[in-house]
Design a protein around this motif. Sequence first.
Motif, PDB file in Angstrom:
ATOM      1  N   ALA A 151       7.714  -8.982   7.022  1.00  0.00           N
ATOM      2  CA  ALA A 151       7.697  -9.367   8.436  1.00  0.00           C
ATOM      3  C   ALA A 151       6.848 -10.611   8.662  1.00  0.00           C
ATOM      4  CB  ALA A 151       7.175  -8.205   9.284  1.00  0.00           C
ATOM      5  N   PHE A 152       5.683 -10.653   8.028  1.00  0.00           N
ATOM      6  CA  PHE A 152       4.800 -11.806   8.184  1.00  0.00           C
ATOM      7  C   PHE A 152       5.462 -13.078   7.666  1.00  0.00           C
ATOM      8  CE2 PHE A 152       1.478 -14.568   6.320  1.00  0.00           C
ATOM      9  CZ  PHE A 152       0.846 -14.951   7.498  1.00  0.00           C
ATOM     10  N   GLN A 153       5.994 -13.011   6.451  1.00  0.00           N
ATOM     11  CA  GLN A 153       6.619 -14.200   5.873  1.00  0.00           C
ATOM     12  C   GLN A 153       7.830 -14.632   6.691  1.00  0.00           C
ATOM     13  OE1 GLN A 153       3.823 -15.000   3.102  1.00  0.00           O
ATOM     14  NE2 GLN A 153       5.640 -16.205   3.525  1.00  0.00           N
ATOM     15  N   ALA A 154       8.614 -13.684   7.189  1.00  0.00           N
ATOM     16  CA  ALA A 154       9.787 -14.024   7.982  1.00  0.00           C
ATOM     17  C   ALA A 154       9.402 -14.769   9.250  1.00  0.00           C
ATOM     18  CB  ALA A 154      10.568 -12.753   8.328  1.00  0.00           C
ATOM     19  N   MET A 155       8.291 -14.371   9.857  1.00  0.00           N
ATOM     20  CA  MET A 155       7.862 -15.045  11.077  1.00  0.00           C
ATOM     21  C   MET A 155       7.446 -16.493  10.827  1.00  0.00           C
ATOM     22  SD  MET A 155       5.875 -12.217  13.402  1.00  0.00           S
ATOM     23  CE  MET A 155       5.014 -11.300  12.117  1.00  0.00           C
ATOM     24  N   LEU A 156       7.051 -16.812   9.614  1.00  0.00           N
ATOM     25  CA  LEU A 156       6.632 -18.173   9.284  1.00  0.00           C
ATOM     26  C   LEU A 156       7.808 -19.094   8.981  1.00  0.00           C
ATOM     27  CD1 LEU A 156       3.574 -17.495   6.932  1.00  0.00           C
ATOM     28  CD2 LEU A 156       3.576 -17.844   9.412  1.00  0.00           C
ATOM     29  N   GLU A 157       9.010 -18.551   8.948  1.00  0.00           N
ATOM     30  CA  GLU A 157      10.195 -19.307   8.529  1.00  0.00           C
ATOM     31  C   GLU A 157      11.145 -19.534   9.697  1.00  0.00           C
ATOM     32  OE1 GLU A 157      11.728 -16.689   5.573  1.00  0.00           O
ATOM     33  OE2 GLU A 157       9.876 -16.756   4.389  1.00  0.00           O
ATOM     34  N   ASP A 158      11.785 -20.706   9.707  1.00  0.00           N
ATOM     35  CA  ASP A 158      12.857 -20.951  10.665  1.00  0.00           C
ATOM     36  C   ASP A 158      14.039 -20.049  10.335  1.00  0.00           C
ATOM     37  OD1 ASP A 158      11.721 -22.986  12.275  1.00  0.00           O
ATOM     38  OD2 ASP A 158      12.178 -24.486  10.738  1.00  0.00           O
ATOM     39  N   ARG A 159      14.630 -19.489  11.364  1.00  0.00           N
ATOM     40  CA  ARG A 159      15.831 -18.679  11.219  1.00  0.00           C
ATOM     41  C   ARG A 159      16.910 -19.236  12.141  1.00  0.00           C
ATOM     42  NH1 ARG A 159      14.670 -13.801   8.382  1.00  0.00           N
ATOM     43  NH2 ARG A 159      13.194 -14.500   6.780  1.00  0.00           N
ATOM     44  N   PRO A 160      18.182 -18.894  11.905  1.00  0.00           N
ATOM     45  CA  PRO A 160      19.243 -19.459  12.751  1.00  0.00           C
ATOM     46  C   PRO A 160      19.038 -19.189  14.237  1.00  0.00           C
ATOM     47  CG  PRO A 160      20.187 -18.395  10.825  1.00  0.00           C
ATOM     48  CD  PRO A 160      18.716 -18.058  10.827  1.00  0.00           C
ATOM     49  N   TYR A 161      18.355 -18.094  14.575  1.00  0.00           N
ATOM     50  CA  TYR A 161      18.209 -17.669  15.960  1.00  0.00           C
ATOM     51  C   TYR A 161      16.836 -17.971  16.564  1.00  0.00           C
ATOM     52  CZ  TYR A 161      16.325 -13.852  13.174  1.00  0.00           C
ATOM     53  OH  TYR A 161      15.633 -13.130  12.230  1.00  0.00           O
ATOM     54  N   ALA A 173      10.222 -21.082  13.481  1.00  0.00           N
ATOM     55  CA  ALA A 173       9.081 -20.438  12.828  1.00  0.00           C
ATOM     56  C   ALA A 173       7.906 -20.333  13.800  1.00  0.00           C
ATOM     57  CB  ALA A 173       8.670 -21.245  11.603  1.00  0.00           C
ATOM     58  N   ARG A 174       7.105 -19.307  13.601  1.00  0.00           N
ATOM     59  CA  ARG A 174       5.881 -19.139  14.380  1.00  0.00           C
ATOM     60  C   ARG A 174       4.708 -19.680  13.581  1.00  0.00           C
ATOM     61  NH1 ARG A 174       6.430 -13.187  17.164  1.00  0.00           N
ATOM     62  NH2 ARG A 174       4.526 -13.907  18.185  1.00  0.00           N
ATOM     63  N   THR A 175       3.621 -19.958  14.261  1.00  0.00           N
ATOM     64  CA  THR A 175       2.417 -20.388  13.560  1.00  0.00           C
ATOM     65  C   THR A 175       1.828 -19.205  12.800  1.00  0.00           C
ATOM     66  OG1 THR A 175       0.892 -19.843  15.347  1.00  0.00           O
ATOM     67  CG2 THR A 175       1.930 -22.042  15.400  1.00  0.00           C
ATOM     68  N   GLN A 176       0.986 -19.499  11.810  1.00  0.00           N
ATOM     69  CA  GLN A 176       0.366 -18.409  11.056  1.00  0.00           C
ATOM     70  C   GLN A 176      -0.494 -17.540  11.959  1.00  0.00           C
ATOM     71  OE1 GLN A 176      -0.823 -18.993   7.016  1.00  0.00           O
ATOM     72  NE2 GLN A 176      -2.805 -18.034   7.371  1.00  0.00           N
ATOM     73  N   ASP A 177      -1.246 -18.146  12.872  1.00  0.00           N
ATOM     74  CA  ASP A 177      -2.089 -17.353  13.778  1.00  0.00           C
ATOM     75  C   ASP A 177      -1.239 -16.416  14.632  1.00  0.00           C
ATOM     76  OD1 ASP A 177      -4.401 -18.475  12.817  1.00  0.00           O
ATOM     77  OD2 ASP A 177      -4.690 -19.842  14.511  1.00  0.00           O
ATOM     78  N   ASP A 178      -0.127 -16.923  15.145  1.00  0.00           N
ATOM     79  CA  ASP A 178       0.761 -16.077  15.948  1.00  0.00           C
ATOM     80  C   ASP A 178       1.326 -14.933  15.115  1.00  0.00           C
ATOM     81  OD1 ASP A 178       0.394 -17.554  18.227  1.00  0.00           O
ATOM     82  OD2 ASP A 178       2.286 -18.653  18.079  1.00  0.00           O
TER      83      ASP A 178
END
Length: 201
Positions: free
Chosen positions: A149-159, A162-167
């Motif tokens: 989940a953490f790594q996925a949030m750091l990555e751009d996805r089609p929808y 990416a979020r910042t690491q702090d977020d």
Amino acid sequence: MSSMLEPATHRADVLTTAIGAVRTWQGSTAAADEHAFAVAALAIEIADELGVARDRRFTIAAGALLHDIGKLLLDQQVLCKPGPLDDDERSHIQTHAAAGAASLADDVPETIRAVVRFHHERWDGSGYPEGICASAIPLEARIVAVADAFQAMLEDRPYRHARTQDDAVHEVLRSAGTQFDPECVQAFVRVAGTAPSRSLI
């Protein structure tokens, strides 16, 4: 002598198979490789922080590398859809965990298969595919769930972007006790922001 070598040889074979599967995923895209290896490395950091035994670290590494293998079996147009999913599309995406576990070779240990099957289960029982909760979810899968989940949030996805690491760290913390095992989250917080430095097995 051979009986002593067989377990290590088998572990190497399983890990080699996992790495090969990762590199098949989405036509060997760098992003897919990077996600799988980043999840595995972070999951090992969390496991080390929790004091998980070495044999279970192997299970975590291999399971993390294979966790999304079921996405190979999905409709790629649905998987890469740039907008929100409807209920049928969401249900289709959710089949990847059980399908991925079922697709693994017969000689893949059940412990690794369980990581693939259960990495989307949630601490509060609202996950999939079985809706199991808390300690009924294998520890290895609970650890991989946080790392994924953490790594996925750091990555751009089609929808989404990416979020910042702090977020991303804040979101993992917010989900402790609902989506994630609180102890795994606390271990994650202690290692968050550090570069993975330990071997995968």
